[in-house]
Design a protein around this motif. Structure first.
Motif, PDB file in Angstrom:
ATOM      1  N   SER A 169      -2.555  16.191   0.167  1.00 20.57           N
ATOM      2  CA  SER A 169      -3.520  15.202   0.646  1.00 20.57           C
ATOM      3  C   SER A 169      -3.986  15.594   2.038  1.00 20.57           C
ATOM      4  O   SER A 169      -3.208  16.112   2.846  1.00 20.57           O
ATOM      5  CB  SER A 169      -2.865  13.812   0.692  1.00 20.57           C
ATOM      6  OG  SER A 169      -3.659  12.916   1.439  1.00 20.57           O
ATOM      7  N   SER A 226     -11.025   6.531  -1.373  1.00 19.18           N
ATOM      8  CA  SER A 226     -10.615   7.635  -2.235  1.00 19.18           C
ATOM      9  C   SER A 226      -9.872   8.649  -1.373  1.00 19.18           C
ATOM     10  O   SER A 226     -10.322   8.977  -0.269  1.00 19.18           O
ATOM     11  CB  SER A 226     -11.828   8.296  -2.902  1.00 19.18           C
ATOM     12  OG  SER A 226     -12.418   7.413  -3.837  1.00 19.18           O
ATOM     13  N   ASP A 227      -8.732   9.122  -1.883  1.00 19.64           N
ATOM     14  CA  ASP A 227      -7.880  10.032  -1.129  1.00 19.64           C
ATOM     15  C   ASP A 227      -8.187  11.467  -1.542  1.00 19.64           C
ATOM     16  O   ASP A 227      -7.914  11.858  -2.675  1.00 19.64           O
ATOM     17  CB  ASP A 227      -6.408   9.689  -1.409  1.00 19.64           C
ATOM     18  CG  ASP A 227      -5.441  10.496  -0.568  1.00 19.64           C
ATOM     19  OD1 ASP A 227      -5.902  11.232   0.330  1.00 19.64           O
ATOM     20  OD2 ASP A 227      -4.227  10.394  -0.809  1.00 19.64           O
ATOM     21  N   LEU A 286      -2.818  -2.158  -2.763  1.00 19.14           N
ATOM     22  CA  LEU A 286      -3.813  -1.137  -2.448  1.00 19.14           C
ATOM     23  C   LEU A 286      -3.285   0.236  -2.837  1.00 19.14           C
ATOM     24  O   LEU A 286      -2.218   0.659  -2.387  1.00 19.14           O
ATOM     25  CB  LEU A 286      -4.162  -1.147  -0.963  1.00 19.14           C
ATOM     26  CG  LEU A 286      -5.140  -0.066  -0.490  1.00 19.14           C
ATOM     27  CD1 LEU A 286      -6.481  -0.189  -1.217  1.00 19.14           C
ATOM     28  CD2 LEU A 286      -5.347  -0.136   1.006  1.00 19.14           C
ATOM     29  N   ALA A 287      -4.046   0.909  -3.690  1.00 16.88           N
ATOM     30  CA  ALA A 287      -3.765   2.290  -4.080  1.00 16.88           C
ATOM     31  C   ALA A 287      -2.482   2.432  -4.872  1.00 16.88           C
ATOM     32  O   ALA A 287      -1.744   3.397  -4.701  1.00 16.88           O
ATOM     33  CB  ALA A 287      -3.758   3.214  -2.862  1.00 16.88           C
ATOM     34  N   GLU A 329       3.293   4.330  -5.486  1.00 15.16           N
ATOM     35  CA  GLU A 329       2.483   3.875  -6.615  1.00 15.16           C
ATOM     36  C   GLU A 329       3.326   3.190  -7.693  1.00 15.16           C
ATOM     37  O   GLU A 329       3.030   2.071  -8.129  1.00 15.16           O
ATOM     38  CB  GLU A 329       1.727   5.060  -7.234  1.00 15.16           C
ATOM     39  CG  GLU A 329       0.643   5.644  -6.352  1.00 15.16           C
ATOM     40  CD  GLU A 329       1.121   6.847  -5.570  1.00 15.16           C
ATOM     41  OE1 GLU A 329       2.318   6.864  -5.207  1.00 15.16           O
ATOM     42  OE2 GLU A 329       0.318   7.763  -5.314  1.00 15.16           O
ATOM     43  N   LYS A 346      -9.020   9.435   4.350  1.00 10.88           N
ATOM     44  CA  LYS A 346      -9.293   8.640   3.155  1.00 10.88           C
ATOM     45  C   LYS A 346     -10.712   8.102   3.245  1.00 10.88           C
ATOM     46  O   LYS A 346     -11.088   7.448   4.210  1.00 10.88           O
ATOM     47  CB  LYS A 346      -8.272   7.513   3.021  1.00 10.88           C
ATOM     48  CG  LYS A 346      -6.868   8.021   2.672  1.00 10.88           C
ATOM     49  CD  LYS A 346      -5.902   6.889   2.487  1.00 10.88           C
ATOM     50  CE  LYS A 346      -4.552   7.390   1.969  1.00 10.88           C
ATOM     51  NZ  LYS A 346      -3.887   8.315   2.919  1.00 10.88           N
ATOM     52  N   ALA A 350       0.851  -1.187   0.000  1.00 13.41           N
ATOM     53  CA  ALA A 350       0.000   0.000   0.000  1.00 13.41           C
ATOM     54  C   ALA A 350       0.883   1.231   0.000  1.00 13.41           C
ATOM     55  O   ALA A 350       2.061   1.173   0.374  1.00 13.41           O
ATOM     56  CB  ALA A 350      -0.941   0.012   1.202  1.00 13.41           C
ATOM     57  N   TYR A 403      -8.972  10.927  -5.279  1.00 20.04           N
ATOM     58  CA  TYR A 403      -8.114  10.007  -6.022  1.00 20.04           C
ATOM     59  C   TYR A 403      -8.408   8.574  -5.606  1.00 20.04           C
ATOM     60  O   TYR A 403      -8.308   8.243  -4.424  1.00 20.04           O
ATOM     61  CB  TYR A 403      -6.651  10.344  -5.751  1.00 20.04           C
ATOM     62  CG  TYR A 403      -5.650   9.717  -6.689  1.00 20.04           C
ATOM     63  CD1 TYR A 403      -5.788   9.836  -8.067  1.00 20.04           C
ATOM     64  CD2 TYR A 403      -4.555   9.028  -6.195  1.00 20.04           C
ATOM     65  CE1 TYR A 403      -4.848   9.283  -8.932  1.00 20.04           C
ATOM     66  CE2 TYR A 403      -3.604   8.475  -7.049  1.00 20.04           C
ATOM     67  CZ  TYR A 403      -3.757   8.605  -8.417  1.00 20.04           C
ATOM     68  OH  TYR A 403      -2.833   8.056  -9.267  1.00 20.04           O
ATOM     69  N   GLN A 415      -6.733   4.269   7.948  1.00 20.69           N
ATOM     70  CA  GLN A 415      -6.697   5.173   6.806  1.00 20.69           C
ATOM     71  C   GLN A 415      -7.824   6.211   6.849  1.00 20.69           C
ATOM     72  O   GLN A 415      -7.615   7.370   6.488  1.00 20.69           O
ATOM     73  CB  GLN A 415      -6.764   4.375   5.505  1.00 20.69           C
ATOM     74  CG  GLN A 415      -5.540   3.487   5.297  1.00 20.69           C
ATOM     75  CD  GLN A 415      -5.483   2.886   3.914  1.00 20.69           C
ATOM     76  OE1 GLN A 415      -5.628   3.582   2.911  1.00 20.69           O
ATOM     77  NE2 GLN A 415      -5.277   1.577   3.858  1.00 20.69           N
ATOM     78  N   GLY A 452      -8.304   4.767  -4.598  1.00 18.76           N
ATOM     79  CA  GLY A 452      -7.371   3.760  -4.100  1.00 18.76           C
ATOM     80  C   GLY A 452      -7.913   2.377  -4.420  1.00 18.76           C
ATOM     81  O   GLY A 452      -8.781   1.845  -3.712  1.00 18.76           O
ATOM     82  N   THR A 458       0.490   3.779   1.889  1.00 17.96           N
ATOM     83  CA  THR A 458       0.545   4.335   3.232  1.00 17.96           C
ATOM     84  C   THR A 458       1.190   3.371   4.211  1.00 17.96           C
ATOM     85  O   THR A 458       0.978   2.150   4.130  1.00 17.96           O
ATOM     86  CB  THR A 458      -0.871   4.698   3.734  1.00 17.96           C
ATOM     87  OG1 THR A 458      -0.805   5.061   5.125  1.00 17.96           O
ATOM     88  CG2 THR A 458      -1.827   3.522   3.595  1.00 17.96           C
TER      89      THR A 458
END
Length: 361
Positions: A245, A129-130, A88-89, A66, A310, A39, A273, A305, A275, A41
């Motif tokens: 963010s 979603s971020d 994830l994301a 990412e 998020k 992920a 955004y 999160q 995830g 995060t």
């Protein structure tokens, strides 16, 4: 947040179906080897530990950005040595337009949430979603100092804006594409509202014109912490304005920062955004992976999160009341990502990065 109400019989049926599904996955997962979950995060470490303790399985969480996740997923698939069973994301455009069609990963929709998610979050599965927002320093300003994104192209804001680099953070380049393809009329309307005249479409799209002018106005490029500090650090006489963010708003408590959301900006105060949660097709722990995805869709599983703002895709979960940024009050002002545009976002990413690179001053 909207909550779905079930009658007593409906609630019993839904709970039984969920328990049966979880029980079946758990029983099969007990025979599987340990698994790693990637992920963007670091909260994934705590999530994996809590999941392992809850189910008696071994899942390790690993923070990977990412681009790093995409590289790992591809290389592990090519080597037939899949370590990361869940991602994830990662970069949503690449996952949706490349990795899923090529059979490297797959999207799995937990049956217990299938009827609760908006259609846009089901295939591929959007776990959270971020929110990425325009932000200002509440110590230096009584209210947000802008109300229109075109102001950020004016001399007043030259060399006073901070943002992550679209060349390093491709989601920002994809954001430009999302704006042009889905909201260029709103960008043109914002231009007219600011300058008092219609946008001249002969020069191309309003979005492209804004990106060029914005990049040419001396944007400070930094990593996520650097951007948040430039905007929100206390004691500044003339702090930067910028985009970050909402997860960075924890700095207000942790570091004494003064970050505040800039609400009421035309055409948007930010963007959501996606995830995406996917499972590596070659994983030796497919049932563990499914159970972990299901866990992420619960309030318990996503709590680390959602505490950072998020937004869970399941509207029954929502955000905690004490979330640091207060983004829940401004969600209607954020651009909603169109996941159906993934192929275009990926195809045009280099174009937008080139525009940014050539315009940056």
């Amino acid at each position: 947040m909207n909550y779905v109400k079930l009658g007593a019989l409906g609630l019993l049926m839904a709970t039984s179906a969920q328990a049966q599904t979880a029980a079946e996955l758990l029983e099969a997962a007990k025979a599987e080897p340990p698994m790693t979950a990637y992920a963007v995060t670091g909260k994934i470490v705590d999530t994996a530990e809590a999941f392992s303790a809850k189910y008696g399985l071994k899942v390790t969480g690993k923070k990977v950005n990412e681009a790093g996740q995409i590289e790992l997923l591809i290389r592990e698939a090519q080597a037939n040595n899949v370590v990361g069973g869940v991602s994830l994301a990662a970069d949503p455009s690449t996952v949706t337009a490349q990795l899923i069609p090529e059979g490297i990963v797959e999207s799995w929709l937990p049956p217990e949430v299938a009827d609760q998610l908006p259609a846009s979050a089901r295939d591929p599965l959007v776990v959270v979603s971020d929110p990425t927002v325009w932000a200002y320093n509440a110590e230096a300003y009584d209210a947000c100092p802008i109300s229109n994104v075109w102001q950020l192209t004016d001399p007043e804001w030259k060399a006073r804006i901070a943002m992550m680099d679209p060349l390093e953070k491709p989601g920002y380049a994809d954001w430009f594409n999302q704006l042009e393809e889905n909201h260029d009329a709103e960008m043109a309307a914002a231009y007219q509202a600011h300058y008092g005249k219609a946008f001249d479409s002969s020069q191309g799209s309003a979005t492209e014109a804004w990106v060029k002018a914005f990049a040419g106005n001396g944007v400070l490029i930094a990593d996520s912490s650097g951007v948040a500090d430039a905007i929100g650090a206390a004691g500044q006489e003339k702090p930067f304005f910028g985009m970050t963010s909402v997860a960075k708003f924890r700095d207000n408590a942790d570091k004494g920062s003064k970050l505040a959301i800039c609400a009421g900006v035309a055409p948007f105060s930010g963007w959501l955004y996606p995830g995406i949660g996917v499972i590596a097709k070659g994983t030796a722990s497919p049932n563990t992976a499914k159970l972990f995805i299901s866990y992420l869709m619960t309030a318990e599983g996503i709590a680390p999160q959602s505490a950072d703002g998020k937004l869970p895709s399941d509207p029954r979960v929502g955000l905690p009341a004490d979330e640091a940024s207060g983004i829940a009050a401004d969600l209607g002002q954020l651009m909603v990502w169109n996941n159906a545009g993934a192929q275009s976002d990926l195809d045009r990413r280099q174009d937008w990065q080139d525009i940014w690179r050539m315009s940056l001053r």
